[in-house]
Design a protein around this motif. Structure first.
Motif, PDB file in Angstrom:
ATOM      1  N   GLU A 139       0.824  -1.212   0.000  1.00 42.91           N
ATOM      2  CA  GLU A 139       0.000   0.000   0.000  1.00 42.91           C
ATOM      3  C   GLU A 139       0.858   1.262   0.000  1.00 42.91           C
ATOM      4  O   GLU A 139       0.571   2.228  -0.710  1.00 42.91           O
ATOM      5  CB  GLU A 139      -0.926   0.007   1.215  1.00 42.91           C
ATOM      6  N   ASP A 140       1.947   1.259   0.751  1.00 38.53           N
ATOM      7  CA  ASP A 140       2.799   2.444   0.839  1.00 38.53           C
ATOM      8  C   ASP A 140       3.546   2.723  -0.465  1.00 38.53           C
ATOM      9  O   ASP A 140       3.971   3.844  -0.698  1.00 38.53           O
ATOM     10  CB  ASP A 140       3.796   2.299   1.988  1.00 38.53           C
ATOM     11  N   ALA A 141       3.719   1.709  -1.285  1.00 41.01           N
ATOM     12  CA  ALA A 141       4.435   1.893  -2.551  1.00 41.01           C
ATOM     13  C   ALA A 141       3.524   2.429  -3.649  1.00 41.01           C
ATOM     14  O   ALA A 141       4.011   2.897  -4.680  1.00 41.01           O
ATOM     15  CB  ALA A 141       5.062   0.572  -2.993  1.00 41.01           C
ATOM     16  N   GLU A 146      -5.777   7.630  -6.284  1.00 40.59           N
ATOM     17  CA  GLU A 146      -6.936   7.240  -7.082  1.00 40.59           C
ATOM     18  C   GLU A 146      -6.948   5.731  -7.331  1.00 40.59           C
ATOM     19  O   GLU A 146      -7.989   5.084  -7.277  1.00 40.59           O
ATOM     20  CB  GLU A 146      -6.902   7.979  -8.431  1.00 40.59           C
ATOM     21  N   ILE A 147      -5.779   5.157  -7.602  1.00 37.13           N
ATOM     22  CA  ILE A 147      -5.657   3.705  -7.808  1.00 37.13           C
ATOM     23  C   ILE A 147      -5.997   2.976  -6.516  1.00 37.13           C
ATOM     24  O   ILE A 147      -6.730   1.988  -6.518  1.00 37.13           O
ATOM     25  CB  ILE A 147      -4.249   3.332  -8.311  1.00 37.13           C
ATOM     26  N   TYR A 152      -8.350  -0.871  -4.446  1.00 40.13           N
ATOM     27  CA  TYR A 152      -7.927  -1.496  -3.191  1.00 40.13           C
ATOM     28  C   TYR A 152      -8.566  -0.887  -1.954  1.00 40.13           C
ATOM     29  O   TYR A 152      -8.005  -0.974  -0.859  1.00 40.13           O
ATOM     30  CB  TYR A 152      -6.398  -1.438  -3.088  1.00 40.13           C
ATOM     31  N   SER A 153      -9.741  -0.325  -2.098  1.00 39.31           N
ATOM     32  CA  SER A 153     -10.398   0.282  -0.937  1.00 39.31           C
ATOM     33  C   SER A 153     -10.672  -0.751   0.154  1.00 39.31           C
ATOM     34  O   SER A 153     -10.759  -0.415   1.334  1.00 39.31           O
ATOM     35  CB  SER A 153     -11.687   0.984  -1.346  1.00 39.31           C
ATOM     36  N   ASP A 154     -10.769  -2.026  -0.231  1.00 41.98           N
ATOM     37  CA  ASP A 154     -11.011  -3.088   0.745  1.00 41.98           C
ATOM     38  C   ASP A 154      -9.713  -3.682   1.302  1.00 41.98           C
ATOM     39  O   ASP A 154      -9.745  -4.593   2.126  1.00 41.98           O
ATOM     40  CB  ASP A 154     -11.870  -4.194   0.130  1.00 41.98           C
ATOM     41  N   GLY A 155      -8.556  -3.193   0.835  1.00 40.15           N
ATOM     42  CA  GLY A 155      -7.278  -3.712   1.321  1.00 40.15           C
ATOM     43  C   GLY A 155      -6.862  -5.033   0.710  1.00 40.15           C
ATOM     44  O   GLY A 155      -5.848  -5.609   1.113  1.00 40.15           O
ATOM     45  N   ASN A 156      -7.607  -5.541  -0.264  1.00 35.17           N
ATOM     46  CA  ASN A 156      -7.310  -6.824  -0.907  1.00 35.17           C
ATOM     47  C   ASN A 156      -6.407  -6.574  -2.119  1.00 35.17           C
ATOM     48  O   ASN A 156      -6.886  -6.380  -3.225  1.00 35.17           O
ATOM     49  CB  ASN A 156      -8.609  -7.520  -1.311  1.00 35.17           C
ATOM     50  N   TYR A 157      -5.107  -6.596  -1.877  1.00 32.97           N
ATOM     51  CA  TYR A 157      -4.133  -6.272  -2.909  1.00 32.97           C
ATOM     52  C   TYR A 157      -3.795  -7.464  -3.796  1.00 32.97           C
ATOM     53  O   TYR A 157      -3.976  -8.615  -3.410  1.00 32.97           O
ATOM     54  CB  TYR A 157      -2.852  -5.727  -2.263  1.00 32.97           C
ATOM     55  N   HIS A 158      -3.279  -7.146  -4.965  1.00 32.63           N
ATOM     56  CA  HIS A 158      -2.821  -8.177  -5.896  1.00 32.63           C
ATOM     57  C   HIS A 158      -1.420  -8.658  -5.527  1.00 32.63           C
ATOM     58  O   HIS A 158      -0.659  -7.939  -4.883  1.00 32.63           O
ATOM     59  CB  HIS A 158      -2.753  -7.621  -7.330  1.00 32.63           C
TER      60      HIS A 158
END
Length: 171
Positions: A139-141, A146-147, A152-158
């Motif tokens: 998330e910090d990277a 906007e992206i 990723y508003s739910d925190g479920n990253y790729h």
């Protein structure tokens, strides 16, 4: 006198082929762990060259069953399908989880193997790959807020997987 250097701007969305457009369509990413095989529909990915190797890069959310199988096997395939002919199968594969059912069989598609790596037999092109690198998005990277909000508003990253191209199969 030297060669004239006149460049014309091109909208990247107008390019239909070449390295600037991975597919522009749904692809199927397939992996196995033992006798468990799963595929997932994706629209993000690319091809490139890094570490003196031809590679693909794909993205799968951490919770996806296919991500687990890629982690277990260290291999995956990318199957390029006829979008019109397999529209229903692609839609179905996108909607259901392979944890809950044999979604490949239920979509009326078939698995084949190239040197132990599963792929969708009905595909027109296949790339088989060995994983060289994987990393969950940080998330910090992510610089663009906007992206973050859109995807990723739910925190479920790729998870990013970079795979060395082992073979390309064409019909």
């Amino acid at each position: 006198m030297g060669e004239l250097h006149v460049f014309q701007p091109v909208n990247p969305d107008d390019l239909e082929t070449g390295p600037y457009k991975f597919v522009g369509e749904k692809i199927l990413i397939t992996a196995a762990d033992g006798n468990k095989v799963n595929t997932m529909c994706a629209t993000w990915g690319g091809v490139g060259y890094i570490w003196d190797k031809r590679v693909t890069f794909i993205f799968a959310r951490k919770g996806r069953y296919t991500s687990e199988l890629i982690n277990a096997s260290g291999e995956y395939s990318i199957s390029f399908m006829n979008q019109d002919k397999y529209r229903g199968a692609l839609k179905y594969l996108h909607m259901v989880s392979g944890r809950d059912e044999d979604k490949i069989a239920n979509s009326r598609l078939n698995i084949n193997y190239d040197d132990g790596i599963p792929f969708i037999d009905e595909a027109r092109e296949i790339i088989t790959c060995k994983v060289l690198y994987q990393r969950e998005f940080d998330e910090d990277a992510l610089i663009d807020d906007e992206i973050k909000e859109k995807f990723y508003s739910d925190g479920n990253y790729h998870i990013l997987f970079i795979g060395e191209v082992k073979n390309i199969l064409l019909r």
